[in-house]
Design a protein around this motif. Structure first.
Motif, PDB file in Angstrom:
ATOM      1  N   VAL A 290       0.834  -1.203   0.000  1.00 46.95           N
ATOM      2  CA  VAL A 290       0.000   0.000   0.000  1.00 46.95           C
ATOM      3  C   VAL A 290       0.868   1.251   0.000  1.00 46.95           C
ATOM      4  O   VAL A 290       0.441   2.315  -0.445  1.00 46.95           O
ATOM      5  CB  VAL A 290      -0.964  -0.004   1.210  1.00 46.95           C
ATOM      6  CG1 VAL A 290      -1.658   1.335   1.381  1.00 46.95           C
ATOM      7  CG2 VAL A 290      -2.003  -1.110   1.042  1.00 46.95           C
ATOM      8  N   GLY A 291       2.103   1.131   0.466  1.00 48.75           N
ATOM      9  CA  GLY A 291       3.013   2.269   0.466  1.00 48.75           C
ATOM     10  C   GLY A 291       2.573   3.338   1.443  1.00 48.75           C
ATOM     11  O   GLY A 291       2.164   3.045   2.561  1.00 48.75           O
ATOM     12  N   GLN A 292       2.636   4.604   1.011  1.00 50.15           N
ATOM     13  CA  GLN A 292       2.336   5.723   1.902  1.00 50.15           C
ATOM     14  C   GLN A 292       0.967   6.322   1.629  1.00 50.15           C
ATOM     15  O   GLN A 292       0.724   7.506   1.876  1.00 50.15           O
ATOM     16  CB  GLN A 292       3.442   6.772   1.785  1.00 50.15           C
ATOM     17  CG  GLN A 292       4.795   6.251   2.235  1.00 50.15           C
ATOM     18  CD  GLN A 292       5.874   7.309   2.242  1.00 50.15           C
ATOM     19  OE1 GLN A 292       5.672   8.431   1.777  1.00 50.15           O
ATOM     20  NE2 GLN A 292       7.044   6.970   2.760  1.00 50.15           N
ATOM     21  N   ASP A 293       0.055   5.511   1.152  1.00 52.04           N
ATOM     22  CA  ASP A 293      -1.321   5.939   0.918  1.00 52.04           C
ATOM     23  C   ASP A 293      -2.059   5.937   2.257  1.00 52.04           C
ATOM     24  O   ASP A 293      -2.549   4.909   2.715  1.00 52.04           O
ATOM     25  CB  ASP A 293      -1.989   4.989  -0.071  1.00 52.04           C
ATOM     26  CG  ASP A 293      -3.382   5.457  -0.489  1.00 52.04           C
ATOM     27  OD1 ASP A 293      -3.981   6.258   0.249  1.00 52.04           O
ATOM     28  OD2 ASP A 293      -3.856   5.016  -1.549  1.00 52.04           O
ATOM     29  N   TRP A 418      -6.001 -12.170  -4.187  1.00 51.03           N
ATOM     30  CA  TRP A 418      -4.549 -12.176  -4.213  1.00 51.03           C
ATOM     31  C   TRP A 418      -4.032 -11.049  -3.327  1.00 51.03           C
ATOM     32  O   TRP A 418      -4.562  -9.937  -3.359  1.00 51.03           O
ATOM     33  CB  TRP A 418      -4.027 -11.979  -5.643  1.00 51.03           C
ATOM     34  CG  TRP A 418      -4.197 -13.185  -6.511  1.00 51.03           C
ATOM     35  CD1 TRP A 418      -3.249 -14.109  -6.856  1.00 51.03           C
ATOM     36  CD2 TRP A 418      -5.406 -13.616  -7.157  1.00 51.03           C
ATOM     37  NE1 TRP A 418      -3.793 -15.078  -7.667  1.00 51.03           N
ATOM     38  CE2 TRP A 418      -5.109 -14.803  -7.872  1.00 51.03           C
ATOM     39  CE3 TRP A 418      -6.717 -13.109  -7.209  1.00 51.03           C
ATOM     40  CZ2 TRP A 418      -6.062 -15.480  -8.604  1.00 51.03           C
ATOM     41  CZ3 TRP A 418      -7.674 -13.791  -7.939  1.00 51.03           C
ATOM     42  CH2 TRP A 418      -7.339 -14.963  -8.629  1.00 51.03           C
ATOM     43  N   VAL A 419      -3.011 -11.334  -2.525  1.00 54.17           N
ATOM     44  CA  VAL A 419      -2.345 -10.313  -1.710  1.00 54.17           C
ATOM     45  C   VAL A 419      -1.065  -9.906  -2.435  1.00 54.17           C
ATOM     46  O   VAL A 419      -0.233 -10.759  -2.769  1.00 54.17           O
ATOM     47  CB  VAL A 419      -2.000 -10.842  -0.307  1.00 54.17           C
ATOM     48  CG1 VAL A 419      -1.287  -9.757   0.504  1.00 54.17           C
ATOM     49  CG2 VAL A 419      -3.253 -11.321   0.419  1.00 54.17           C
ATOM     50  N   LEU A 420      -0.911  -8.611  -2.669  1.00 52.92           N
ATOM     51  CA  LEU A 420       0.286  -8.113  -3.344  1.00 52.92           C
ATOM     52  C   LEU A 420       1.391  -7.934  -2.308  1.00 52.92           C
ATOM     53  O   LEU A 420       1.356  -7.010  -1.486  1.00 52.92           O
ATOM     54  CB  LEU A 420      -0.011  -6.790  -4.052  1.00 52.92           C
ATOM     55  CG  LEU A 420       1.127  -6.217  -4.908  1.00 52.92           C
ATOM     56  CD1 LEU A 420       1.519  -7.193  -6.022  1.00 52.92           C
ATOM     57  CD2 LEU A 420       0.742  -4.856  -5.477  1.00 52.92           C
ATOM     58  N   TRP A 421       2.384  -8.822  -2.342  1.00 55.51           N
ATOM     59  CA  TRP A 421       3.452  -8.868  -1.329  1.00 55.51           C
ATOM     60  C   TRP A 421       4.689  -8.134  -1.852  1.00 55.51           C
ATOM     61  O   TRP A 421       5.198  -8.442  -2.927  1.00 55.51           O
ATOM     62  CB  TRP A 421       3.790 -10.315  -1.001  1.00 55.51           C
ATOM     63  CG  TRP A 421       4.919 -10.490  -0.022  1.00 55.51           C
ATOM     64  CD1 TRP A 421       6.185 -10.928  -0.284  1.00 55.51           C
ATOM     65  CD2 TRP A 421       4.869 -10.225   1.378  1.00 55.51           C
ATOM     66  NE1 TRP A 421       6.926 -10.964   0.860  1.00 55.51           N
ATOM     67  CE2 TRP A 421       6.147 -10.532   1.903  1.00 55.51           C
ATOM     68  CE3 TRP A 421       3.880  -9.748   2.234  1.00 55.51           C
ATOM     69  CZ2 TRP A 421       6.454 -10.385   3.255  1.00 55.51           C
ATOM     70  CZ3 TRP A 421       4.184  -9.601   3.586  1.00 55.51           C
ATOM     71  CH2 TRP A 421       5.453  -9.915   4.079  1.00 55.51           C
ATOM     72  N   GLY A 422       5.188  -7.169  -1.074  1.00 56.44           N
ATOM     73  CA  GLY A 422       6.396  -6.448  -1.449  1.00 56.44           C
ATOM     74  C   GLY A 422       6.177  -4.950  -1.517  1.00 56.44           C
ATOM     75  O   GLY A 422       5.089  -4.481  -1.860  1.00 56.44           O
ATOM     76  N   GLU A 423       7.220  -4.211  -1.198  1.00 63.74           N
ATOM     77  CA  GLU A 423       7.124  -2.758  -1.182  1.00 63.74           C
ATOM     78  C   GLU A 423       6.990  -2.199  -2.606  1.00 63.74           C
ATOM     79  O   GLU A 423       7.463  -2.808  -3.572  1.00 63.74           O
ATOM     80  CB  GLU A 423       8.367  -2.153  -0.517  1.00 63.74           C
ATOM     81  CG  GLU A 423       8.750  -2.761   0.817  1.00 63.74           C
ATOM     82  CD  GLU A 423       7.663  -2.598   1.865  1.00 63.74           C
ATOM     83  OE1 GLU A 423       7.000  -1.546   1.871  1.00 63.74           O
ATOM     84  OE2 GLU A 423       7.474  -3.528   2.668  1.00 63.74           O
ATOM     85  N   PRO A 424       6.365  -1.021  -2.769  1.00 62.85           N
ATOM     86  CA  PRO A 424       6.324  -0.376  -4.081  1.00 62.85           C
ATOM     87  C   PRO A 424       7.740  -0.139  -4.609  1.00 62.85           C
ATOM     88  O   PRO A 424       8.645   0.228  -3.852  1.00 62.85           O
ATOM     89  CB  PRO A 424       5.616   0.954  -3.807  1.00 62.85           C
ATOM     90  CG  PRO A 424       4.817   0.709  -2.566  1.00 62.85           C
ATOM     91  CD  PRO A 424       5.637  -0.242  -1.752  1.00 62.85           C
ATOM     92  N   GLN A 428       7.666  -7.696  -6.555  1.00 63.34           N
ATOM     93  CA  GLN A 428       6.456  -8.031  -5.826  1.00 63.34           C
ATOM     94  C   GLN A 428       5.881  -9.371  -6.313  1.00 63.34           C
ATOM     95  O   GLN A 428       6.114  -9.779  -7.444  1.00 63.34           O
ATOM     96  CB  GLN A 428       5.394  -6.934  -6.000  1.00 63.34           C
ATOM     97  CG  GLN A 428       5.811  -5.588  -5.398  1.00 63.34           C
ATOM     98  CD  GLN A 428       4.772  -4.507  -5.633  1.00 63.34           C
ATOM     99  OE1 GLN A 428       4.224  -4.386  -6.721  1.00 63.34           O
ATOM    100  NE2 GLN A 428       4.492  -3.720  -4.611  1.00 63.34           N
ATOM    101  N   LYS A 429       5.129 -10.004  -5.425  1.00 69.94           N
ATOM    102  CA  LYS A 429       4.496 -11.278  -5.775  1.00 69.94           C
ATOM    103  C   LYS A 429       3.016 -11.242  -5.397  1.00 69.94           C
ATOM    104  O   LYS A 429       2.660 -10.788  -4.297  1.00 69.94           O
ATOM    105  CB  LYS A 429       5.164 -12.447  -5.053  1.00 69.94           C
ATOM    106  CG  LYS A 429       4.558 -13.806  -5.432  1.00 69.94           C
ATOM    107  CD  LYS A 429       5.293 -14.946  -4.765  1.00 69.94           C
ATOM    108  CE  LYS A 429       4.658 -16.284  -5.117  1.00 69.94           C
ATOM    109  NZ  LYS A 429       4.766 -16.606  -6.558  1.00 69.94           N
ATOM    110  N   LYS A 430       2.183 -11.725  -6.286  1.00 70.67           N
ATOM    111  CA  LYS A 430       0.767 -11.885  -6.005  1.00 70.67           C
ATOM    112  C   LYS A 430       0.567 -13.236  -5.315  1.00 70.67           C
ATOM    113  O   LYS A 430       0.697 -14.285  -5.940  1.00 70.67           O
ATOM    114  CB  LYS A 430      -0.055 -11.791  -7.289  1.00 70.67           C
ATOM    115  CG  LYS A 430      -0.079 -10.403  -7.903  1.00 70.67           C
ATOM    116  CD  LYS A 430      -0.699 -10.399  -9.294  1.00 70.67           C
ATOM    117  CE  LYS A 430      -2.134 -10.870  -9.263  1.00 70.67           C
ATOM    118  NZ  LYS A 430      -2.767 -10.782 -10.602  1.00 70.67           N
TER     119      LYS A 430
END
Length: 460
Positions: A290-293, A418-424, A428-430
């Protein structure tokens, strides 16, 4: 020249324990407006796997929330004050009762929530400060308060045998304490308040008292607990209680929009605790895809599953926003089960790929360097349909699970996401996931436990 850093000694509320399985220690710093002692406490005692089984098959004691932000208030208008600033109903709030207090901003977002306890002469709250104190000091109602953080202690106990542990420690039959009720007792000759409430979902209690009595009370509970398999929880295992129990919590699962409230932010800075609302500091603490949202991270009571706690029978801050949220489709909380093959692929990448995926080896994110983890949840079209937080390895169920705020169309158990794993900006992996039961722990929940069927605990 070496940078000066403040050092901390042992915690003032638990005895020094040199038998911890790890040398890693954590200090918990209060949000109090006055400086207090902060102490070092073990991250683990017997290991997170062993500790996380305790609320299923024996019992636990947890002390790492000391010191908790604690505030007491009183005055002729105390109930009117609560009605104005809390979404809860207070038509029935007798002495000896407690509530999950929820305070919102005008947009209906959680400003703070915590435990609200009514005593004979006053009310005492845990984890509702400093926002509660700010409201007291800026209210025109007849209500006064005092920050007592660091002057009191709080121990949490839970699991099938925890009531017997407390019976034995106090030398008293405590079976009469109903769910979300409290009364006074004595442990090790010290006055304590015992409250039936907990974070793990199973039968649970809290023990409250004056900080100078903390260590003898703790030692007496440990002594009584030997007979009943009592275990001590470190921070990772404690964090896990929330996610198995289906209880999302501020500071763990979502941030609070404090820095967006200019008057409150100025009030915090005046008390030299402005770091609590510094947006740059908050940004540094965010992790996940999600980052800095910030907007995606804030939560309202409807999507947290607290809609039944919010009562529209009175005017309160944020009521209009809550009415609008209830009138339209809203995200709700579910548990996600993460696909084991995808998890293993992330592990495999650490040793086999030039650029591995984000490490997923820790049992949970928070105690090992991650704060406010939040990952996008996607549908089969790659569209964002939710936000996952609080990933953990549930050793009892042998699953990796997380809490997720998800669109209404995806609430049914068994739904694929799906969970998006990994920083922007990184690899990343779904990760495949399924919507699972919520709450995940659904056996013998606290409010339904018939304590009359539990034998009275005794010391050997």
């Amino acid at each position: 020249m070496a940078k000066h850093t403040k050092t901390f000694g042992p915690s003032p509320v638990i005895p020094v324990d040199e038998r911890s399985v790890t040398s890693h220690m954590v200090h918990f710093v209060s949000y109090a407006s006055n400086p207090i002692l902060a102490g070092l406490q073990p991250l683990e005692y017997t290991g997170w796997r062993d500790e996380s089984l305790s609320w299923h098959d024996s019992s636990y004691i947890h002390a790492n929330l000391n010191p908790s932000p604690t505030y007491r208030f009183w005055g002729a208008d105390s109930i009117e004050f609560l009605k104005k600033y809390c979404g809860n109903s207070f038509e029935k709030f007798p002495v000896g009762f407690a509530k999950h207090g929820i305070m919102l901003d005008e947009q209906g977002r959680i400003m703070v929530d915590g435990l609200l306890v009514r005593r004979e002469e006053d009310f005492i709250t845990y984890w509702m400060n400093p926002w509660l104190q700010y409201c007291v000091e800026n209210s025109e109602l007849d209500v006064q308060g005092e920050d007592v953080t660091g002057k009191v202690f709080m121990f949490q106990l839970g699991g099938p045998t925890c009531l017997q542990v407390l019976d034995a420690a106090s030398g008293e039959n405590l079976h009469d304490i109903k769910f979300i009720h409290h009364r006074m007792s004595k442990i090790a000759g010290r006055d304590v308040m015992i409250l039936r409430v907990g974070m793990a979902g199973s039968l649970a209690y809290e023990v409250h008292g004056n900080v100078e009595d903390a260590i003898p009370v703790y030692e007496q509970i440990l002594k009584a607990g030997v007979k009943y398999g009592l275990k001590r929880l470190g921070t990772p295992a404690y964090n896990m209680t929330h996610w198995e129990n289906g209880f999302p919590q501020a500071y763990l699962d979502f941030p609070l929009p404090w820095f967006e409230h200019k008057e409150f932010a100025a009030w915090l800075r005046e008390r030299e605790i402005g770091f609590l609302c510094d947006p740059e500091i908050v940004k540094d603490s965010l992790s996940g895809s999600v980052g800095q949202d910030f907007a995606a991270r804030y939560r309202n009571p409807i999507e947290l599953g607290w809609g039944k706690t919010i009562n529209m029978d009175h005017e309160f801050v944020g009521k209009k926003a809550v009415e609008e949220l209830k009138a339209k489709s809203s995200r709700q909380m579910v548990t996600l089960e993460w696909n084991k093959e995808d998890i293993l692929d992330i592990h495999r990448s650490q040793l086999g790929d030039p650029v591995p995926y984000k490490d997923i080896s820790s049992p949970e994110d928070l105690a090992f360097g991650g704060i406010y983890p939040a990952d996008w949840v996607l549908n089969d079209k790659g569209e964002q349909v939710g936000v996952s937080s609080g990933r953990m390895v549930s050793w009892f169920y042998r699953e990796m699970i997380s809490l997720c705020s998800i669109d209404e169309a995806y609430l049914n158990e068994g739904t694929d996401v799906w969970v998006l794993w990994g920083e922007p900006g990184t690899r990343q992996k779904k990760v495949r996931a399924k919507v699972a039961r919520y709450p995940y722990f659904n056996e013998c929940r606290n409010q339904k436990v018939d304590t009359s069927l539990i034998p009275v605990g005794t010391m050997d």
